[in-house]
Design a protein around this motif. Structure first.
Motif, PDB file in Angstrom:
ATOM      1  N   GLU A 109      33.382  41.404  35.266  1.00 19.96           N
ATOM      2  CA  GLU A 109      34.747  41.269  35.770  1.00 19.96           C
ATOM      3  C   GLU A 109      35.263  42.562  36.388  1.00 19.96           C
ATOM      4  O   GLU A 109      36.246  42.555  37.129  1.00 19.96           O
ATOM      5  N   LEU A 110      34.614  43.677  36.070  1.00 17.91           N
ATOM      6  CA  LEU A 110      35.082  44.982  36.510  1.00 17.91           C
ATOM      7  C   LEU A 110      34.367  45.472  37.760  1.00 17.91           C
ATOM      8  O   LEU A 110      34.580  46.598  38.206  1.00 17.91           O
ATOM      9  N   LEU A 111      33.530  44.632  38.333  1.00 16.68           N
ATOM     10  CA  LEU A 111      32.761  45.023  39.520  1.00 16.68           C
ATOM     11  C   LEU A 111      33.394  44.459  40.786  1.00 16.68           C
ATOM     12  O   LEU A 111      33.881  43.340  40.806  1.00 16.68           O
ATOM     13  N   GLY A 112      33.360  45.255  41.852  1.00 17.24           N
ATOM     14  CA  GLY A 112      33.805  44.781  43.162  1.00 17.24           C
ATOM     15  C   GLY A 112      35.253  44.333  43.224  1.00 17.24           C
ATOM     16  O   GLY A 112      35.583  43.450  44.015  1.00 17.24           O
ATOM     17  N   LYS A 113      36.112  44.906  42.391  1.00 23.64           N
ATOM     18  CA  LYS A 113      37.540  44.530  42.355  1.00 23.64           C
ATOM     19  C   LYS A 113      37.714  43.023  42.205  1.00 23.64           C
ATOM     20  O   LYS A 113      38.565  42.409  42.862  1.00 23.64           O
ATOM     21  N   ALA A 114      36.905  42.424  41.339  1.00 25.60           N
ATOM     22  CA  ALA A 114      36.948  40.968  41.157  1.00 25.60           C
ATOM     23  C   ALA A 114      38.305  40.488  40.689  1.00 25.60           C
ATOM     24  O   ALA A 114      38.679  39.333  40.916  1.00 25.60           O
ATOM     25  N   VAL A 120      42.613  32.257  39.654  1.00 24.32           N
ATOM     26  CA  VAL A 120      42.953  32.664  38.290  1.00 24.32           C
ATOM     27  C   VAL A 120      41.828  32.356  37.307  1.00 24.32           C
ATOM     28  O   VAL A 120      41.710  32.973  36.259  1.00 24.32           O
ATOM     29  N   ASN A 121      40.959  31.387  37.644  1.00 23.74           N
ATOM     30  CA  ASN A 121      39.827  31.034  36.794  1.00 23.74           C
ATOM     31  C   ASN A 121      38.524  31.592  37.336  1.00 23.74           C
ATOM     32  O   ASN A 121      37.442  31.110  37.002  1.00 23.74           O
ATOM     33  N   GLY A 122      38.619  32.612  38.184  1.00 24.02           N
ATOM     34  CA  GLY A 122      37.441  33.218  38.781  1.00 24.02           C
ATOM     35  C   GLY A 122      36.696  34.106  37.810  1.00 24.02           C
ATOM     36  O   GLY A 122      36.887  34.049  36.588  1.00 24.02           O
ATOM     37  N   ILE A 123      35.844  34.972  38.359  1.00 23.25           N
ATOM     38  CA  ILE A 123      34.999  35.836  37.526  1.00 23.25           C
ATOM     39  C   ILE A 123      35.835  36.692  36.586  1.00 23.25           C
ATOM     40  O   ILE A 123      35.496  36.884  35.423  1.00 23.25           O
ATOM     41  N   ARG A 348      49.099  48.553  44.787  1.00 28.14           N
ATOM     42  CA  ARG A 348      49.321  47.277  44.100  1.00 28.14           C
ATOM     43  C   ARG A 348      48.013  46.501  43.952  1.00 28.14           C
ATOM     44  O   ARG A 348      47.184  46.472  44.849  1.00 28.14           O
ATOM     45  N   TYR A 349      47.868  45.861  42.817  1.00 29.24           N
ATOM     46  CA  TYR A 349      46.741  44.973  42.572  1.00 29.24           C
ATOM     47  C   TYR A 349      47.324  43.585  42.347  1.00 29.24           C
ATOM     48  O   TYR A 349      48.060  43.363  41.407  1.00 29.24           O
ATOM     49  N   LEU A 350      47.019  42.676  43.277  1.00 35.34           N
ATOM     50  CA  LEU A 350      47.666  41.374  43.264  1.00 35.34           C
ATOM     51  C   LEU A 350      46.691  40.265  42.930  1.00 35.34           C
ATOM     52  O   LEU A 350      45.521  40.312  43.272  1.00 35.34           O
ATOM     53  N   PHE A 351      47.173  39.265  42.251  1.00 33.12           N
ATOM     54  CA  PHE A 351      46.448  38.018  42.135  1.00 33.12           C
ATOM     55  C   PHE A 351      47.462  36.924  41.857  1.00 33.12           C
ATOM     56  O   PHE A 351      48.585  37.189  41.453  1.00 33.12           O
ATOM     57  N   SER A 352      47.064  35.695  42.099  1.00 35.44           N
ATOM     58  CA  SER A 352      47.983  34.572  41.931  1.00 35.44           C
ATOM     59  C   SER A 352      47.734  33.865  40.614  1.00 35.44           C
ATOM     60  O   SER A 352      46.611  33.739  40.169  1.00 35.44           O
ATOM     61  N   HIS A 353      48.811  33.433  40.020  1.00 35.79           N
ATOM     62  CA  HIS A 353      48.741  32.615  38.811  1.00 35.79           C
ATOM     63  C   HIS A 353      49.662  31.426  39.053  1.00 35.79           C
ATOM     64  O   HIS A 353      50.866  31.556  39.002  1.00 35.79           O
ATOM     65  N   SER A 354      49.079  30.268  39.323  1.00 34.07           N
ATOM     66  CA  SER A 354      49.841  29.090  39.747  1.00 34.07           C
ATOM     67  C   SER A 354      50.661  29.458  40.973  1.00 34.07           C
ATOM     68  O   SER A 354      50.115  29.840  41.983  1.00 34.07           O
ATOM     69  N   ASN A 355      52.007  29.373  40.847  1.00 36.72           N
ATOM     70  CA  ASN A 355      52.864  29.710  41.975  1.00 36.72           C
ATOM     71  C   ASN A 355      53.459  31.096  41.839  1.00 36.72           C
ATOM     72  O   ASN A 355      54.417  31.441  42.525  1.00 36.72           O
ATOM     73  N   THR A 356      52.922  31.891  40.938  1.00 36.61           N
ATOM     74  CA  THR A 356      53.496  33.198  40.674  1.00 36.61           C
ATOM     75  C   THR A 356      52.548  34.292  41.093  1.00 36.61           C
ATOM     76  O   THR A 356      51.371  34.237  40.812  1.00 36.61           O
ATOM     77  N   SER A 357      53.061  35.290  41.787  1.00 36.53           N
ATOM     78  CA  SER A 357      52.253  36.440  42.178  1.00 36.53           C
ATOM     79  C   SER A 357      52.519  37.570  41.210  1.00 36.53           C
ATOM     80  O   SER A 357      53.641  38.027  41.065  1.00 36.53           O
ATOM     81  N   LEU A 358      51.467  38.001  40.506  1.00 33.51           N
ATOM     82  CA  LEU A 358      51.609  39.045  39.501  1.00 33.51           C
ATOM     83  C   LEU A 358      51.177  40.365  40.094  1.00 33.51           C
ATOM     84  O   LEU A 358      50.140  40.459  40.722  1.00 33.51           O
ATOM     85  N   ARG A 359      51.969  41.395  39.872  1.00 31.81           N
ATOM     86  CA  ARG A 359      51.663  42.702  40.413  1.00 31.81           C
ATOM     87  C   ARG A 359      51.436  43.693  39.289  1.00 31.81           C
ATOM     88  O   ARG A 359      52.222  43.767  38.365  1.00 31.81           O
ATOM     89  N   CYS A 360      50.352  44.451  39.404  1.00 26.23           N
ATOM     90  CA  CYS A 360      50.103  45.549  38.482  1.00 26.23           C
ATOM     91  C   CYS A 360      50.191  46.814  39.316  1.00 26.23           C
ATOM     92  O   CYS A 360      49.284  47.111  40.082  1.00 26.23           O
TER      93      CYS A 360
END
Length: 377
Positions: A109-114, A120-123, A348-360
Motif C-alpha cells: 500500500e505504501l508503494l507508488g503513492k497507491a 476507496v477499496n483499492g490497493i 495535498r494527498y487526495l482520495f475519494s470516499h463515496s461522495n466525500t473528498s478527504l484531504r491529508c
C-alpha cells in the motif's frame, strides 16, 4: 538466489504474492533441486506452508503485562456527553481503534503513492481507512468544541481534548495525538480568541509541549528523534511517512537516468527504509481493554458528517470576526472566509470516499500547523 527466496518467504511475504507460489514451487523443484537439494527442500517446505495458510502468517505479539483497569462512565449504557468520559479512557479506546487500522497497513500500500488513487477499496484501502479515521476525528473534535455557545464551556471541551491528546502522546499513539492537535490549529478553532483566553494556563502549557514535539520545524526533527528511541507499543504518525514516500517517488526516477531498463535500486532502498520504520511497531498491540459502549459512542461520532465550511460559519457566529465591521460585500466576505480553510503552500494527498473528498494536508509554512487534515464535500 536461495537465500533471497528464503528470506522473502519467511519475512516479507504478503497476501498479494500468493499467485507467485506455484511458479516458485516449479522453479524450486526444477532448477534449484538439480543443484542444491538441501536448499530446495527448505524452500519447498516454506512454499507449502504459505500455500496451506492461504496467505501471510501475521503474528500480533500480545502484551505480556496485564492491562490497566478500564474507567467506566457512570451511566455506561447511555453516554450522552464527553464530560461523562475520563480523558484517559478516551485515549485508550481511541488507541485500540487506531491500532487496528495501523496494524492492517501492508507494504504494498505504501508503494507508488497507491493511497492517492480514487478507489476507496483499492490497493491502499487500509492507509485510506487510517486517513479517514484521522480526518473524522479532527472534525469531531472541532464540532464538539463549537457545539457550545458559551466560551467557558468551549474552553472546557478544549481542556478535555488536550488531555486526551496528552494521554495519547504518553501511550506513544502519535497518530491520534496529531489528529486531535490538527483540530486546535484549524481555522474554525484557532481563531476563537475568547475561548482560548478562557482556557486555563495548565492546559495551554500541555498543548504547547505537544505542539513542540509534533511541530513541523526542521522536517519534524523532534518527533523523528523520539520515534527512534520509543519502546512498543506505538502508533507512529502516518502523515510523515506518506510525505517522505511522496518525495522519494516524485524526486527519483524508476530507472537509472543513463539507461531505460536498469532499475534504480537507490530509490527502492530509500522507500524500503521508510516502510520498515513505519511498520516496525505493527506486531505489538496495546494491553487496553475494549469497552464496547465507548467504542460505539466514538464510532457514532466518527460516522457523523461534519461540513468544514459550516463549522467555520459556526465559528464566525460564535465569535464574529473583526472584518464584519468593514464595508465589504457578501461575495468578498465568503471568499475571505474560505481562504482560511486552505493554504497555498500545502502539499495535498487526495482520495475519494463515496461522495466525500478527504484531504491529508502537510503544511510547510506554519510551524503551529504541522498537519491540517480537512474534509470537504
Amino acid at each position: 538466489v536461495c537465500n533471497v527466496m528464503k528470506n522473502w518467504l519467511e519475512n516479507y511475504y504478503i497476501d498479494e504474492d500468493f499467485p507467485l507460489l506455484a511458479r516458485f514451487e516449479q522453479f524450486t523443484n526444477g532448477i534449484i533441486r538439480d543443484t542444491f537439494e538441501f536448499a530446495a527442500n527448505q524452500l519447498d517446505r516454506l512454499i507449502k506452508k504459505r500455500i496451506e495458510s492461504s496467505g501471510s502468517i501475521k503474528k500480533i505479539v500480545p502484551n505480556k503485562f496485564s492491562g490497566p483497569e478500564p474507567i467506566y462512565p457512570k451511566n455506561i449504557t447511555n453516554i450522552q456527553q464527553l464530560h461523562e468520559i475520563e480523558p484517559l479512557e478516551m485515549a485508550r479506546q481511541l488507541s485500540i481503534m487506531d491500532f487496528k487500522l495501523y496494524s492492517s497497513i501492508r507494504p504494498i500500500e505504501l508503494l507508488g503513492k497507491a493511497w492517492s488513487d480514487h478507489d476507496v477499496n483499492g490497493i491502499a484501502k487500509n492507509i485510506k481507512a487510517s486517513i479517514h479515521y484521522c480526518n473524522r476525528l479532527t472534525s469531531w473534535v472541532t464540532d464538539s468544541i463549537l457545539a457550545h455557545d458559551e466560551a467557558k464551556r468551549r474552553a472546557a471541551v478544549i481542556k478535555f481534548w488536550v488531555h486526551v491528546a496528552d494521554y495519547c502522546r504518553n501511550h506513544n499513539n502519535y497518530n491520534t495525538c496529531m489528529a486531535i492537535l490538527s483540530a486546535f490549529d484549524n481555522s474554525a478553532i484557532g481563531r476563537l480568541k475568547k475561548t482560548w483566553m478562557m482556557t486555563n494556563k495548565n492546559t495551554l502549557q500541555i498543548l504547547s509541549q505537544i505542539r513542540k514535539l509534533m511541530g513541523a520545524n526542521r522536517n519534524f526533527t523532534e518527533y523523528r528523534e523520539i520515534i527512534h528511541s520509543v519502546n512498543p507499543p506505538c502508533i507512529p504518525f502516518l502523515g510523515i511517512y506518506l510525505q517522505d514516500l511522496t518525495f522519494i517517488e516524485d524526486g527519483n526516477p524508476d530507472c537509472l537516468r543513463k539507461t531505460k531498463n536498469l532499475i534504480n535500486f537507490a530509490k527502492r532502498n530509500k522507500a524500503a527504509e521508510v516502510i520498515r520504520e513505519l511498520k516496525q511497531f505493527q506486531s505489538f498491540q496495546f494491553n487496553f481493554r475494549s469497552i464496547q459502549e465507548l467504542q460505539d459512542f466514538i464510532q457514532m461520532h466518527l460516522d457523523t458528517d461534519h461540513d468544514v465550511e459550516k463549522l467555520y460559519e459556526k465559528s464566525l457566529f460564535l465569535e464574529p470576526s473583526l472584518y464584519k465591521n468593514i464595508n465589504i460585500n457578501e461575495q468578498q466576505r465568503s471568499k475571505w472566509s474560505r481562504s482560511f480553510l486552505t493554504s497555498t503552500t500545502t502539499r495535498r494527498y487526495l482520495f475519494s470516499h463515496s461522495n466525500t473528498s478527504l484531504r491529508c494536508n502537510f503544511s510547510v509554512d506554519n510551524p503551529r500547523d504541522p498537519i491540517r487534515q480537512t474534509m470537504s464535500e
